[in-house]
Design an enzyme around this catalytic site. Sequence first.
Site, PDB file in Angstrom:
ATOM      1  N   PRO A   9       0.781  -1.232   0.000  1.00  0.00           N
ATOM      2  CA  PRO A   9       0.000   0.000   0.000  1.00  0.00           C
ATOM      3  C   PRO A   9       0.818   1.291   0.000  1.00  0.00           C
ATOM      4  O   PRO A   9       1.863   1.371   0.641  1.00  0.00           O
ATOM      5  CB  PRO A   9      -0.821  -0.101   1.292  1.00  0.00           C
ATOM      6  CG  PRO A   9      -0.145  -1.126   2.127  1.00  0.00           C
ATOM      7  CD  PRO A   9       0.515  -2.073   1.173  1.00  0.00           C
ATOM      8  N   ASN A  10       0.289   2.241  -0.723  1.00  0.00           N
ATOM      9  CA  ASN A  10       0.802   3.619  -0.822  1.00  0.00           C
ATOM     10  C   ASN A  10       2.055   3.748  -1.679  1.00  0.00           C
ATOM     11  O   ASN A  10       2.482   4.861  -1.963  1.00  0.00           O
ATOM     12  CB  ASN A  10       1.051   4.225   0.575  1.00  0.00           C
ATOM     13  CG  ASN A  10      -0.213   4.255   1.411  1.00  0.00           C
ATOM     14  OD1 ASN A  10      -1.216   4.787   0.960  1.00  0.00           O
ATOM     15  ND2 ASN A  10      -0.196   3.668   2.590  1.00  0.00           N
ATOM     16  N   ARG A  17       4.870  11.070  -1.855  1.00  0.00           N
ATOM     17  CA  ARG A  17       5.201  10.782  -0.451  1.00  0.00           C
ATOM     18  C   ARG A  17       6.450  11.574  -0.086  1.00  0.00           C
ATOM     19  O   ARG A  17       7.029  12.274  -0.912  1.00  0.00           O
ATOM     20  CB  ARG A  17       5.394   9.277  -0.251  1.00  0.00           C
ATOM     21  CG  ARG A  17       4.085   8.510  -0.423  1.00  0.00           C
ATOM     22  CD  ARG A  17       4.238   7.040  -0.123  1.00  0.00           C
ATOM     23  NE  ARG A  17       4.286   6.757   1.306  1.00  0.00           N
ATOM     24  CZ  ARG A  17       4.406   5.520   1.796  1.00  0.00           C
ATOM     25  NH1 ARG A  17       4.482   4.488   0.980  1.00  0.00           N
ATOM     26  NH2 ARG A  17       4.444   5.325   3.093  1.00  0.00           N
ATOM     27  N   TYR A  22      11.670   8.633   0.411  1.00  0.00           N
ATOM     28  CA  TYR A  22      11.376   7.756  -0.723  1.00  0.00           C
ATOM     29  C   TYR A  22      11.915   8.272  -2.056  1.00  0.00           C
ATOM     30  O   TYR A  22      11.705   7.633  -3.084  1.00  0.00           O
ATOM     31  CB  TYR A  22       9.865   7.530  -0.828  1.00  0.00           C
ATOM     32  CG  TYR A  22       9.287   6.882   0.415  1.00  0.00           C
ATOM     33  CD1 TYR A  22       9.713   5.617   0.813  1.00  0.00           C
ATOM     34  CD2 TYR A  22       8.336   7.537   1.201  1.00  0.00           C
ATOM     35  CE1 TYR A  22       9.201   5.017   1.963  1.00  0.00           C
ATOM     36  CE2 TYR A  22       7.822   6.941   2.345  1.00  0.00           C
ATOM     37  CZ  TYR A  22       8.258   5.685   2.723  1.00  0.00           C
ATOM     38  OH  TYR A  22       7.747   5.091   3.858  1.00  0.00           O
ATOM     39  N   ASN A  73       8.060  -5.757  -1.380  1.00  0.00           N
ATOM     40  CA  ASN A  73       8.032  -4.602  -0.481  1.00  0.00           C
ATOM     41  C   ASN A  73       6.614  -4.548   0.091  1.00  0.00           C
ATOM     42  O   ASN A  73       5.695  -4.030  -0.551  1.00  0.00           O
ATOM     43  CB  ASN A  73       8.377  -3.309  -1.208  1.00  0.00           C
ATOM     44  CG  ASN A  73       8.462  -2.128  -0.243  1.00  0.00           C
ATOM     45  OD1 ASN A  73       7.968  -2.223   0.889  1.00  0.00           O
ATOM     46  ND2 ASN A  73       9.052  -1.035  -0.670  1.00  0.00           N
ATOM     47  N   ALA A  76       3.513  -0.856   4.610  1.00  0.00           N
ATOM     48  CA  ALA A  76       3.085  -0.871   6.024  1.00  0.00           C
ATOM     49  C   ALA A  76       2.649  -2.263   6.491  1.00  0.00           C
ATOM     50  O   ALA A  76       2.716  -2.558   7.686  1.00  0.00           O
ATOM     51  CB  ALA A  76       1.966   0.135   6.243  1.00  0.00           C
ATOM     52  N   ASP A  86       1.854 -15.390   6.477  1.00  0.00           N
ATOM     53  CA  ASP A  86       1.455 -16.783   6.252  1.00  0.00           C
ATOM     54  C   ASP A  86       1.467 -17.116   4.763  1.00  0.00           C
ATOM     55  O   ASP A  86       1.863 -18.219   4.370  1.00  0.00           O
ATOM     56  CB  ASP A  86       0.060 -17.045   6.844  1.00  0.00           C
ATOM     57  CG  ASP A  86       0.093 -17.158   8.367  1.00  0.00           C
ATOM     58  OD1 ASP A  86       1.202 -17.224   8.947  1.00  0.00           O
ATOM     59  OD2 ASP A  86      -1.004 -17.174   8.977  1.00  0.00           O
ATOM     60  N   GLU A  97      12.809  -9.638   0.935  1.00  0.00           N
ATOM     61  CA  GLU A  97      12.039  -8.479   1.425  1.00  0.00           C
ATOM     62  C   GLU A  97      12.857  -7.220   1.132  1.00  0.00           C
ATOM     63  O   GLU A  97      14.062  -7.193   1.398  1.00  0.00           O
ATOM     64  CB  GLU A  97      11.824  -8.637   2.929  1.00  0.00           C
ATOM     65  CG  GLU A  97      11.097  -7.460   3.574  1.00  0.00           C
ATOM     66  CD  GLU A  97      11.047  -7.602   5.110  1.00  0.00           C
ATOM     67  OE1 GLU A  97      11.477  -8.651   5.644  1.00  0.00           O
ATOM     68  OE2 GLU A  97      10.604  -6.627   5.752  1.00  0.00           O
ATOM     69  N   HIS A  99      12.920  -2.733   1.210  1.00  0.00           N
ATOM     70  CA  HIS A  99      12.347  -1.440   1.588  1.00  0.00           C
ATOM     71  C   HIS A  99      13.197  -0.346   0.973  1.00  0.00           C
ATOM     72  O   HIS A  99      14.432  -0.458   0.935  1.00  0.00           O
ATOM     73  CB  HIS A  99      12.315  -1.273   3.113  1.00  0.00           C
ATOM     74  CG  HIS A  99      11.488  -2.322   3.770  1.00  0.00           C
ATOM     75  ND1 HIS A  99      10.114  -2.278   3.789  1.00  0.00           N
ATOM     76  CD2 HIS A  99      11.831  -3.481   4.387  1.00  0.00           C
ATOM     77  CE1 HIS A  99       9.656  -3.362   4.402  1.00  0.00           C
ATOM     78  NE2 HIS A  99      10.682  -4.109   4.763  1.00  0.00           N
ATOM     79  N   ARG A 106      13.899   4.546  11.525  1.00  0.00           N
ATOM     80  CA  ARG A 106      12.661   5.327  11.570  1.00  0.00           C
ATOM     81  C   ARG A 106      11.892   5.038  12.864  1.00  0.00           C
ATOM     82  O   ARG A 106      12.486   4.620  13.845  1.00  0.00           O
ATOM     83  CB  ARG A 106      11.835   5.031  10.303  1.00  0.00           C
ATOM     84  CG  ARG A 106      12.595   5.420   9.028  1.00  0.00           C
ATOM     85  CD  ARG A 106      11.792   5.172   7.776  1.00  0.00           C
ATOM     86  NE  ARG A 106      10.543   5.943   7.771  1.00  0.00           N
ATOM     87  CZ  ARG A 106       9.552   5.733   6.895  1.00  0.00           C
ATOM     88  NH1 ARG A 106       9.661   4.782   5.967  1.00  0.00           N
ATOM     89  NH2 ARG A 106       8.449   6.466   6.956  1.00  0.00           N
ATOM     90  N   ARG A 110       8.244   0.663  13.010  1.00  0.00           N
ATOM     91  CA  ARG A 110       8.802   0.154  11.750  1.00  0.00           C
ATOM     92  C   ARG A 110      10.000  -0.764  11.986  1.00  0.00           C
ATOM     93  O   ARG A 110      10.552  -1.334  11.047  1.00  0.00           O
ATOM     94  CB  ARG A 110       9.218   1.316  10.840  1.00  0.00           C
ATOM     95  CG  ARG A 110       8.061   2.163  10.373  1.00  0.00           C
ATOM     96  CD  ARG A 110       8.500   3.229   9.383  1.00  0.00           C
ATOM     97  NE  ARG A 110       7.584   4.351   9.386  1.00  0.00           N
ATOM     98  CZ  ARG A 110       6.467   4.417   8.648  1.00  0.00           C
ATOM     99  NH1 ARG A 110       6.148   3.452   7.827  1.00  0.00           N
ATOM    100  NH2 ARG A 110       5.678   5.480   8.713  1.00  0.00           N
TER     101      ARG A 110
END
Length: 143
Positions: A9-10, A17, A22, A73, A76, A86, A97, A99, A106, A110
Amino acid sequence: MKVLVLNGPNLGRLDIRDSALYGDMSFADLSAFIVAEASAAGFEADVRQTDSEAELITWLHQAADEKLPVILNPAAFTHYSYAIRDAADMLKAPLIEVHLSNTMAREEFRHTSVISGVAHGTIAGFGPASYKLALIALSGILR
Ligand code: DQA
């Protein structure tokens, strides 16, 4: 080899942002960067973004069924979604993973990732290069 690059999301609104966190790339620019870097590393990247937890889970199920590697990624969802964890745990090929920002530098919430425990590894804090580093890592794992 195909790789799914899934974004939560976002992240579709990256360019509006906080640019200090970012950068100022749009999600379309980031996608083009990932596709080009993937191709240089010998992968065909399918880059997707959703604001929906259910859709992200459906994509992870698809990756599990097709035994595809995933660069994720979770945005949130990283910090609280056991449902994404899961689904990620059912993958058959490696999961990396990523970011854009250094989440450990941060806010405290987070600092927790419920995803890291089921990922091969995590890369955070390098902006768009986090995805490039993930592709390099994936290529090292798979070859
Ligand atoms: C993020 C970090 C998350 O904490 C945040 O919620 C995001 C983006 C990153 O790429 O730095 O949306 O995953």
